[in-house]
Structure formats: C-alpha cells, structure tokens
Write a protein that holds these residues in place. Structure first.
Motif, PDB file in Angstrom:
ATOM      1  N   PRO A  87     -44.173 -12.269  20.464  1.00 35.44           N
ATOM      2  CA  PRO A  87     -44.903 -10.994  20.364  1.00 35.44           C
ATOM      3  C   PRO A  87     -44.473 -10.178  19.151  1.00 35.44           C
ATOM      4  O   PRO A  87     -45.277  -9.538  18.492  1.00 35.44           O
ATOM      5  N   ARG A  88     -43.177 -10.241  18.871  1.00 37.76           N
ATOM      6  CA  ARG A  88     -42.650  -9.477  17.745  1.00 37.76           C
ATOM      7  C   ARG A  88     -43.198 -10.036  16.416  1.00 37.76           C
ATOM      8  O   ARG A  88     -43.497  -9.287  15.501  1.00 37.76           O
ATOM      9  N   ILE A  89     -43.326 -11.359  16.331  1.00 41.79           N
ATOM     10  CA  ILE A  89     -43.926 -11.939  15.134  1.00 41.79           C
ATOM     11  C   ILE A  89     -45.386 -11.502  15.052  1.00 41.79           C
ATOM     12  O   ILE A  89     -45.887 -11.157  13.978  1.00 41.79           O
ATOM     13  N   GLY A  90     -46.045 -11.480  16.205  1.00 41.14           N
ATOM     14  CA  GLY A  90     -47.435 -11.012  16.251  1.00 41.14           C
ATOM     15  C   GLY A  90     -47.576  -9.641  15.613  1.00 41.14           C
ATOM     16  O   GLY A  90     -48.512  -9.368  14.855  1.00 41.14           O
ATOM     17  N   GLU A  91     -46.591  -8.769  15.895  1.00 42.10           N
ATOM     18  CA  GLU A  91     -46.626  -7.423  15.309  1.00 42.10           C
ATOM     19  C   GLU A  91     -46.560  -7.449  13.789  1.00 42.10           C
ATOM     20  O   GLU A  91     -47.120  -6.577  13.118  1.00 42.10           O
ATOM     21  N   GLU A  92     -45.859  -8.443  13.269  1.00 41.22           N
ATOM     22  CA  GLU A  92     -45.754  -8.572  11.813  1.00 41.22           C
ATOM     23  C   GLU A  92     -47.097  -8.914  11.179  1.00 41.22           C
ATOM     24  O   GLU A  92     -47.265  -8.836   9.977  1.00 41.22           O
ATOM     25  N   LEU A 133     -48.070 -18.810  18.360  1.00 41.22           N
ATOM     26  CA  LEU A 133     -47.585 -20.126  18.772  1.00 41.22           C
ATOM     27  C   LEU A 133     -48.509 -21.226  18.251  1.00 41.22           C
ATOM     28  O   LEU A 133     -48.065 -22.270  17.768  1.00 41.22           O
ATOM     29  N   HIS A 134     -49.794 -20.961  18.318  1.00 42.92           N
ATOM     30  CA  HIS A 134     -50.768 -21.931  17.833  1.00 42.92           C
ATOM     31  C   HIS A 134     -50.558 -22.216  16.343  1.00 42.92           C
ATOM     32  O   HIS A 134     -50.516 -23.367  15.915  1.00 42.92           O
ATOM     33  N   SER A 135     -50.395 -21.148  15.551  1.00 40.74           N
ATOM     34  CA  SER A 135     -50.175 -21.327  14.111  1.00 40.74           C
ATOM     35  C   SER A 135     -48.920 -22.151  13.860  1.00 40.74           C
ATOM     36  O   SER A 135     -48.905 -23.059  13.033  1.00 40.74           O
ATOM     37  N   TYR A 136     -47.886 -21.813  14.592  1.00 35.84           N
ATOM     38  CA  TYR A 136     -46.615 -22.509  14.405  1.00 35.84           C
ATOM     39  C   TYR A 136     -46.778 -24.002  14.718  1.00 35.84           C
ATOM     40  O   TYR A 136     -46.379 -24.864  13.946  1.00 35.84           O
ATOM     41  N   ASP A 137     -47.398 -24.294  15.855  1.00 42.15           N
ATOM     42  CA  ASP A 137     -47.590 -25.694  16.250  1.00 42.15           C
ATOM     43  C   ASP A 137     -48.440 -26.446  15.225  1.00 42.15           C
ATOM     44  O   ASP A 137     -48.158 -27.583  14.878  1.00 42.15           O
ATOM     45  N   ARG A 190     -41.005 -17.978  12.387  1.00 43.43           N
ATOM     46  CA  ARG A 190     -40.526 -18.490  13.671  1.00 43.43           C
ATOM     47  C   ARG A 190     -39.325 -19.418  13.469  1.00 43.43           C
ATOM     48  O   ARG A 190     -38.402 -19.435  14.267  1.00 43.43           O
ATOM     49  N   LYS A 191     -39.371 -20.159  12.367  1.00 47.40           N
ATOM     50  CA  LYS A 191     -38.290 -21.106  12.139  1.00 47.40           C
ATOM     51  C   LYS A 191     -36.995 -20.409  11.673  1.00 47.40           C
ATOM     52  O   LYS A 191     -35.907 -20.800  12.059  1.00 47.40           O
ATOM     53  N   HIS A 192     -37.120 -19.379  10.870  1.00 42.58           N
ATOM     54  CA  HIS A 192     -35.920 -18.823  10.223  1.00 42.58           C
ATOM     55  C   HIS A 192     -35.422 -17.502  10.779  1.00 42.58           C
ATOM     56  O   HIS A 192     -34.408 -16.988  10.325  1.00 42.58           O
ATOM     57  N   GLY A 242     -50.485  -7.138  14.869  1.00 41.68           N
ATOM     58  CA  GLY A 242     -50.606  -7.129  16.328  1.00 41.68           C
ATOM     59  C   GLY A 242     -51.342  -8.323  16.910  1.00 41.68           C
ATOM     60  O   GLY A 242     -52.032  -8.200  17.920  1.00 41.68           O
ATOM     61  N   ARG A 243     -51.158  -9.472  16.275  1.00 37.44           N
ATOM     62  CA  ARG A 243     -51.798 -10.679  16.834  1.00 37.44           C
ATOM     63  C   ARG A 243     -51.138 -11.076  18.141  1.00 37.44           C
ATOM     64  O   ARG A 243     -49.942 -10.854  18.349  1.00 37.44           O
ATOM     65  N   ASP A 244     -51.923 -11.739  18.955  1.00 40.09           N
ATOM     66  CA  ASP A 244     -51.457 -12.195  20.256  1.00 40.09           C
ATOM     67  C   ASP A 244     -50.405 -13.294  20.098  1.00 40.09           C
ATOM     68  O   ASP A 244     -50.472 -14.082  19.156  1.00 40.09           O
ATOM     69  N   HIS A 245     -49.450 -13.356  21.038  1.00 39.89           N
ATOM     70  CA  HIS A 245     -48.391 -14.354  20.884  1.00 39.89           C
ATOM     71  C   HIS A 245     -48.909 -15.794  20.970  1.00 39.89           C
ATOM     72  O   HIS A 245     -48.334 -16.699  20.399  1.00 39.89           O
TER      73      HIS A 245
END
Ligand code: ADP
Ligand code: MG
Length: 449
Positions: free
Chosen positions: A398-403, A413-417, A390-392, A406-409
């Motif tokens: 949603p696209r990160i979720g796919e990585e 966001l929760h992981s990032y926070d 998310r940072k870089h 298929g995790r939910d957005h």
C-alpha cells in the motif's frame, strides 16, 4: 543469588550512577540492556549477556569501569568485575529476565504502545481484558515473533488493572521463572504454598509459555493452576511465540485450554507503524523532530524490517553516538551506525531516487511516472520503478501504491510480478534493470564515504 535478585541489584547500581543527561543516555543505551545472568562469588565476577552479542558493549563497559565499580561495590557489598559475554556463549537461554511479583516496567504502558494493522486486534483485546467488564476473552492467548511487543502488552494490562483496581492480585511471570519457582517449592516440600500463591490470583499474565515445553511436571502444575483460576472466573493471559497448534511439545490438554478463549496474533509492523514507533520513541526522548531527524527515523524504519527491539536499539545507538562524539545526528551518522551494529547494508535507495533514475533513463518526467497515464512509454517505466522499489526498499505494497498516486496494492503486486517474470524471459530488460541498479547503488556508495 538468583537472576531476579541479580537484576534488581543491577537496577540499583544503575540508579546510583550520576543522573546528568549524558550519563542517562549512556545508562539507557549501554548498560540497561545488559542482562546479568550469573554472579560468581569466588571469582568476583558478574556475568552479563549483551542483547546484540557484540564486543562493542563489552568495550564500553571496560572503559566505564571506574564509574560502575563504586556503585557495584556499594550495592553488592564488595567489588565485582563485570564481564560481558556474547549471548550465544552464555549457558542460559537468552531472553528477558522475569520480573517476579508485582513489578511492571512503567515504560510498557498502553499509552506508549503504537498500534497498527499488524497488532490492532491484539491491542484491542488486551485493552478489553484490562477493562473490568470484559470476561469474554478468557483465556486470552497472544502470539507473535520476537521483539514485537508481547511482553510490553502484558505489562500494560497489569499496570492498567493495578491503576483501576489496586486491590486486585495480579501476577506477571514468564515460564522460565514459573519453572524455577515450581522446582524450588517442590524441592523444599512447599507445594501447598506454591498453589496458594497462584490460586488466589485475580489475573495471571503468563509470558513466553512456549518455554514450558518438555517440562512435564511444571506443565501439569500449570494445567491445574489454569483450571482452578478459570473455574473461579479469574482472567488468564498467555503469551507465546507460536500459535497453540504449533506448540509441538506441550501436552494436548494444555493446548486445548489455550484455544478455549480468544487468540490474537501480532505480525511484524509495516513501514508506517515502524515510523510511528520511532517518532513516539523520539518524542519520549525529547529529541527535536526537525527534517534531519525525520530523515534519520525514515532510514532506520526502512532498514530494520521486523524487530521493534532492534528498531529502538538502532535509534538509541544513533542518539548515543551523536551525544558522545558531539556529531549532529545526520543520515551519514545513522548509516554508519546501522552498518556497524546491525550489519544491515543501510541503503539510501529511496523510492524518490528510484523514480528519478527510471524517469531519467527513459527520458520521461517523474510526475508522469507517478501519474495515472496508461500509454506504454510511461506505464512500462512505471512498472519497472515499482519493481525496483519493492525489491530495494522495505515499503509495504500500500505504501508503494502511495508513491504512485495512490494505486491499489494489487496493481503494485501485479506490476512487480509482471516485471519479475519478464526479467527472466528478456535479456534486454535484464540489462536495463542491471544498469538502473548499478546507478542506484553507485550513487549510494559515493555518498556514504
Ligand atoms: P516481545 O516480548 O514480543 O519479544 P517486547 O514486548 O519485549 O517484545 O518489545 C520489545 C521492545 O519494543 C520493547 O521496548 C517495547 O516497548 C517495544 N515495542 C514493541 N512493540 C511496540 C509498539 N507497537 N509500540 C511501541 N513500542 C513497542
Ligand atoms: Mg517478551
């Protein structure tokens, strides 16, 4: 000679240039984006502003003067020098030169417009307006940031209506041109003619209405123009860079009119939409979409986050650069061009690189990071990888979720926070992230040279 005539003549000049493949690329990449803004008779100069405000284009024009010169002379009836100025230095406001009357850019069609979550509503209502049976979206007010396709959509409506109903009177105008026209007609006491012209229209497509702010008389005229069209059941579409309620300097009664019908916004495109736009553009240019090219499109989509004009510009530059030097279009070339022209540090920090690096560091497998396993020794590195992606990168949630399978957005966001917060509290984690980032950027810099 006013700007519209100047622009028309410039287009004539371009059409007189040789039409081979190479020249065509040069014309579209270097010369077409130039905006003529002043013709200086005595000085024998035509001034142009370059959309990217760099010296690059100025140099190119100088080097191609022997090709441009004869065409300029033919169209303007005498030789003129071409001067490219940084847009910031030009005395007139930047932006597109209005195409008066019935001219529409054939490239700005609905077929060529990629719709995504960022613009879906706007596209839907524009299509509805272009459709003869919809009168419910009147007026239609579309707003969004620069380079997000507002003018494109206005032209698309105009062309679609013209195709279906050649007899309809359609006018596309920007506020700048409207103001100029109003001033000219008023000065020569031809207001009747002016009103006649506007009030007999079937569709008025009014671009960049925000620029009318502060021009009292023109605002007043627009107000009456609108009312007479609206009362006659004619369609009006306004485009602006802000929603009506943020158009500070425009009189309340006009703002009320803007809000009477349908309002749709255009947001910056997400990664998928940017990629789709580039693919469409590449197809139009008949480029081969091999894996190398897909990588190139990917890097551009990842590095130019918001402005589609810049997105297209980047692709054009890369293609032109490749054609010019005979280099194959590769990742290296695209990085070079991106850094040179857009001052964007094109990063090769991809989700895959991040996942690999993190997995490596924690001694687990990439497939485990991507899996749904919840044990802490896997979940924690996964959260760090999410944080880094998310940072870089510019990937959407949603696209990160796919990585990550298929995790939910919201999970993303929760992981990032969570990791952002922990970095503040834990020296250890901060060091870990530093090391990971160092590895990732190092890999990038050794690869670029
Ligand atoms: P704006 O008027 O909002 O500043 P433009 O309509 O001039 O932006 O768009 C800038 C460029 O980006 C144009 O060349 C346009 O064709 C292109 N463009 C914008 N949005 C899209 C889209 N969704 N699909 C394809 N091309 C687009
Ligand atoms: Mg525009």
């Amino acid at each position: 000679m006013n700007k519209t005539e100047l622009k028309k003549n410039w287009n004539k000049v371009l059409s007189l240039l040789p039409q081979d493949q190479m020249t065509r690329i040069r014309i579209d990449t270097w010369f077409r984006p130039l905006q003529p803004y002043r013709l200086h008779e005595e000085g024998g100069v035509i001034y142009f502003s370059s959309p990217d405000g760099d010296n690059f284009t100025a140099g190119l024009v100088r080097r191609n003067e022997n090709m441009l010169g004869p065409a300029v002379e033919q169209v303007f009836g005498r030789p003129y020098r071409i001067e490219v100025r940084d847009q910031k230095e030009t005395e007139e406001p930047a932006g597109d030169i209005p195409e008066e009357g019935g001219f529409f850019n054939p490239r700005y069609s609905f077929e060529n417009f990629v719709s995504g979550p960022n613009n879906r509503l706007a596209v839907a209502v524009c299509l509805a307006v272009a459709d003869e049976y919809s009168r419910e979206y009147n007026p239609l007010f579309i707003y969004g940031g620069s380079g997000l396709g507002k003018t494109h959509l206005l032209h698309a409506i105009g062309q679609e209506v013209r195709r279906k109903h050649p007899e309809k009177r359609i006018l596309y105008i920007s506020s700048e041109a409207f103001v100029n026209e109003y001033v000219n007609f008023a000065r020569t006491n031809k207001m009747e003619e002016f009103r006649e012209k506007y009030r007999k229209l079937d569709i008025l497509l009014f671009d960049d209405v925000q620029f009318i702010a502060g021009k009292k008389e023109t605002e007043n005229e627009l107000f009456h123009t609108f009312d007479s069209l609206y009362n006659a059941g004619k369609q009006v579409v306004f485009v602006s860079d802000k929603p009506p309620k943020e158009l500070g300097d425009i009189p309340e009664r006009l703002i009320t009119r803007f809000q009477m019908g349908m309002i749709a916004d255009i947001q910056p495109p997400d990664y998928e939409t940017r990629k789709a736009i580039l693919i469409k553009k590449a197809e139009q240019e008949a480029l081969t979409l091999d894996p190398d090219m897909m990588d190139v499109l990917d890097i551009i989509a990842q590095n130019i986050p918001s402005n589609i004009r810049e997105l297209e510009g980047a692709l054009n530059r890369v293609v032109a650069q490749g054609a010019l030097t005979g280099e194959k279009i590769t990742k290296q070339l695209v990085r070079k061009v991106l850094t040179e022209v857009f001052h964007t540090k094109s990063s090769e920090i991809t989700p895959t690189a991040i996942k690999k690096e993190v997995a490596n560091y924690f001694g687990i497998k990439v497939s485990e990071i991507e899996s749904s396993k919840r044990s802490r020794y896997i979940a924690y590195p996964r959260q760090i990888a999410i944080y880094l992606i998310r940072k870089h990168t510019n990937l959407s949630l949603p696209r990160i979720g796919e990585e990550f399978g298929g995790r939910d957005h919201t999970t993303i966001l929760h992981s990032y926070d969570k990791i952002s917060e922990e970095i503040r509290l834990s020296e250890d984690l901060r060091k870990t992230v530093d090391i990971l980032e160092h590895h990732l950027t190092e890999e990038f810099s050794t690869e670029t040279v």
